[in-house]
Design a protein around this motif. Structure first.
Motif, PDB file in Angstrom:
ATOM      1  N   LEU A   1       1.065  -1.184   0.228  1.00  0.00           N
ATOM      2  CA  LEU A   1      -0.263   0.305   0.030  1.00  0.00           C
ATOM      3  C   LEU A   1       1.321   1.158  -0.235  1.00  0.00           C
ATOM      4  O   LEU A   1       0.634   2.412  -0.445  1.00  0.00           O
ATOM      5  CB  LEU A   1      -0.486   0.120   1.065  1.00  0.00           C
ATOM      6  N   GLN A   2       2.026   1.152   0.580  1.00  0.00           N
ATOM      7  CA  GLN A   2       2.479   2.483   1.136  1.00  0.00           C
ATOM      8  C   GLN A   2       3.871   2.953  -0.012  1.00  0.00           C
ATOM      9  O   GLN A   2       3.161   3.857  -0.914  1.00  0.00           O
ATOM     10  CB  GLN A   2       4.004   2.071   2.065  1.00  0.00           C
ATOM     11  N   LEU A   3       4.200   1.718  -1.147  1.00  0.00           N
ATOM     12  CA  LEU A   3       4.471   1.211  -2.458  1.00  0.00           C
ATOM     13  C   LEU A   3       3.773   2.150  -3.772  1.00  0.00           C
ATOM     14  O   LEU A   3       3.669   3.057  -4.411  1.00  0.00           O
ATOM     15  CB  LEU A   3       5.118  -0.011  -2.944  1.00  0.00           C
ATOM     16  N   SER A   4       2.079   1.496  -3.698  1.00  0.00           N
ATOM     17  CA  SER A   4       1.012   1.671  -4.841  1.00  0.00           C
ATOM     18  C   SER A   4       1.139   2.832  -4.281  1.00  0.00           C
ATOM     19  O   SER A   4       0.703   3.933  -6.033  1.00  0.00           O
ATOM     20  CB  SER A   4       0.191   0.634  -5.008  1.00  0.00           C
ATOM     21  N   LEU A   5       0.170   3.211  -3.161  1.00  0.00           N
ATOM     22  CA  LEU A   5      -0.411   5.014  -3.068  1.00  0.00           C
ATOM     23  C   LEU A   5       0.477   5.754  -3.436  1.00  0.00           C
ATOM     24  O   LEU A   5       0.524   7.184  -2.872  1.00  0.00           O
ATOM     25  CB  LEU A   5      -0.806   4.645  -2.145  1.00  0.00           C
ATOM     26  N   ALA A   6       2.252   5.745  -3.106  1.00  0.00           N
ATOM     27  CA  ALA A   6       3.313   6.508  -2.709  1.00  0.00           C
ATOM     28  C   ALA A   6       2.882   7.498  -2.106  1.00  0.00           C
ATOM     29  O   ALA A   6       3.299   9.060  -1.526  1.00  0.00           O
ATOM     30  CB  ALA A   6       3.367   7.679  -4.279  1.00  0.00           C
ATOM     31  N   MET A   7       2.961   6.659  -0.616  1.00  0.00           N
ATOM     32  CA  MET A   7       2.641   7.275   0.540  1.00  0.00           C
ATOM     33  C   MET A   7       3.362   6.889   1.809  1.00  0.00           C
ATOM     34  O   MET A   7       4.331   6.200   1.771  1.00  0.00           O
ATOM     35  CB  MET A   7       0.894   7.777   1.409  1.00  0.00           C
ATOM     36  N   GLY A   8       3.506   7.817   3.277  1.00  0.00           N
ATOM     37  CA  GLY A   8       4.027   7.196   4.242  1.00  0.00           C
ATOM     38  C   GLY A   8       3.097   5.434   5.023  1.00  0.00           C
ATOM     39  O   GLY A   8       2.440   4.802   4.320  1.00  0.00           O
ATOM     40  N   LYS A   9       3.318   5.219   5.749  1.00  0.00           N
ATOM     41  CA  LYS A   9       3.004   3.852   5.921  1.00  0.00           C
ATOM     42  C   LYS A   9       1.477   3.371   6.843  1.00  0.00           C
ATOM     43  O   LYS A   9       1.528   4.842   7.365  1.00  0.00           O
ATOM     44  CB  LYS A   9       3.527   3.729   7.733  1.00  0.00           C
ATOM     45  N   VAL A  10       1.101   2.586   6.126  1.00  0.00           N
ATOM     46  CA  VAL A  10      -0.209   2.096   6.300  1.00  0.00           C
ATOM     47  C   VAL A  10      -0.324   1.978   7.183  1.00  0.00           C
ATOM     48  O   VAL A  10      -0.621   0.605   7.151  1.00  0.00           O
ATOM     49  CB  VAL A  10      -1.130   1.956   5.200  1.00  0.00           C
ATOM     50  N   PRO A  11      -0.921   1.848   8.691  1.00  0.00           N
ATOM     51  CA  PRO A  11      -0.713   0.865   9.459  1.00  0.00           C
ATOM     52  C   PRO A  11      -2.521  -0.074   9.047  1.00  0.00           C
ATOM     53  O   PRO A  11      -3.762   1.071   9.173  1.00  0.00           O
ATOM     54  CB  PRO A  11      -1.182   2.344  10.419  1.00  0.00           C
TER      55      PRO A  11
END
Length: 307
Positions: free
Chosen positions: A101-111
């Motif tokens: 999710l982090q890589l696909s959405l290009a965002m920080g960690k998704v807890p």
């Protein structure tokens, strides 16, 4: 054996996902036409990680029920279901989902918080009893065929991965569009760090983390030399020490060379994360005389044919 073979083992379960970050609502992201392919990609790759195969578990439908994203799963082999349950129990599936999710959405960690259900049974409370979980999943036969939207997203994912591979081979000369899949590395300005590019046949290529397409091509084309490549990768990867490679050969002997090679590279990718780069794989291939496979992965063969 074939005449008396039993019906195939088929079961179904629901995976509930909820982000504990207030700014990340998974159902809202999935309902967005721009973000849906990225969410689907993360789900698909994480589930493949959990079973060790792209076909280990099938997604039939994704439901949006705020605050949960609910994925209906179908298992066609008991062994695949066991692998999934162990990955879920050990937290590996959750970690893979967060990473993808982090890589696909290009965002920080998704807890994430996760829950697994089969019918009225909440499997999280009985994960230590693997056989009981299997019984519950087996009792719940899938009540639908795969949703048309899932089929469309599968095709979209293939196109995204192909587009990513092409753009990486061009060494990111053009600015990517906001909706395109971002490469896993980032270059600041025009200055590139030494490990961002590498040389092959006197040409410079962008170094990048391995893609699903790389993974599949390697498994298809490396043939009997997958062990030798594994031993080359092993020098800088503890997860591929000798017992692991030998065990993979035995465990997936019946599935054949493709699955053995696929599992080898999967272990490398899972262990190394972003450090599982195309440059490291190309170096291992070159060390074992697999120049044609290197050219295939870097798109040189298709380029030569079209020129």
């Amino acid at each position: 054996r074939m005449a008396g073979s039993p019906a195939p083992w088929i079961g179904s379960a629901y995976l509930f996902l909820q982000s504990t970050c207030r700014t990340v609502a998974l159902p809202a992201l999935y309902e967005s036409s721009q973000q849906k392919p990225s969410i689907f990609k993360a789900l698909k790759l994480a589930l493949a990680d959990s079973t060790g195969s792209l076909h280990g578990v099938d997604m039939l439908k994704v439901h949006c029920s705020h605050p949960h994203l609910i994925v209906q799963l179908k298992f066609c082999r008991q062994e695949n279901c066991r692998r999934f349950l162990r990955s879920y129990r050990d937290g590996a599936l959750r970690a893979a989902l967060q990473n993808h999710l982090q890589l696909s959405l290009a965002m920080g960690k998704v807890p994430l918080e996760t829950e697994l259900r089969a019918g009225s049974e909440h499997l999280d409370s009985m994960l230590k009893d693997e056989d009981r979980c299997l019984e519950c999943i087996y009792k719940e036969k899938p009540d639908r065929l795969r949703d048309e939207e899932i089929t469309e997203l599968e095709e979209c994912l293939k196109s995204l991965l192909l587009q990513q591979n092409i753009s990486n081979n061009v060494a990111a000369k053009d600015c990517p569009s906001p909706n395109s899949v971002s490469p896993p590395y980032s270059s600041q300005g025009s200055s590139l760090s030494p490990d961002v590019t590498f040389t092959f046949q006197e040409q410079q290529f962008a170094n990048r983390t391995l893609t699903l397409e790389d993974h599949q091509k390697f498994a298809k084309l490396v043939s009997k030399k997958w062990k030798q490549v594994g031993r080359s990768l092993q020098k800088n990867c503890r997860a591929l020490r000798d017992p692991v490679i030998d065990n993979l050969a035995l465990e997936y002997d019946r599935e054949g060379l493709y699955e053995q090679a696929y599992q080898l590279l999967l272990r490398f990718i899972q262990s190394e994360g972003k450090k599982a780069t195309i440059a490291r794989l190309i170096a291992a291939l070159e060390e074992n005389g697999l120049t044609s496979l290197s050219e295939e992965l870097l798109g040189l063969r298709s380029n030569e044919e079209s020129s």
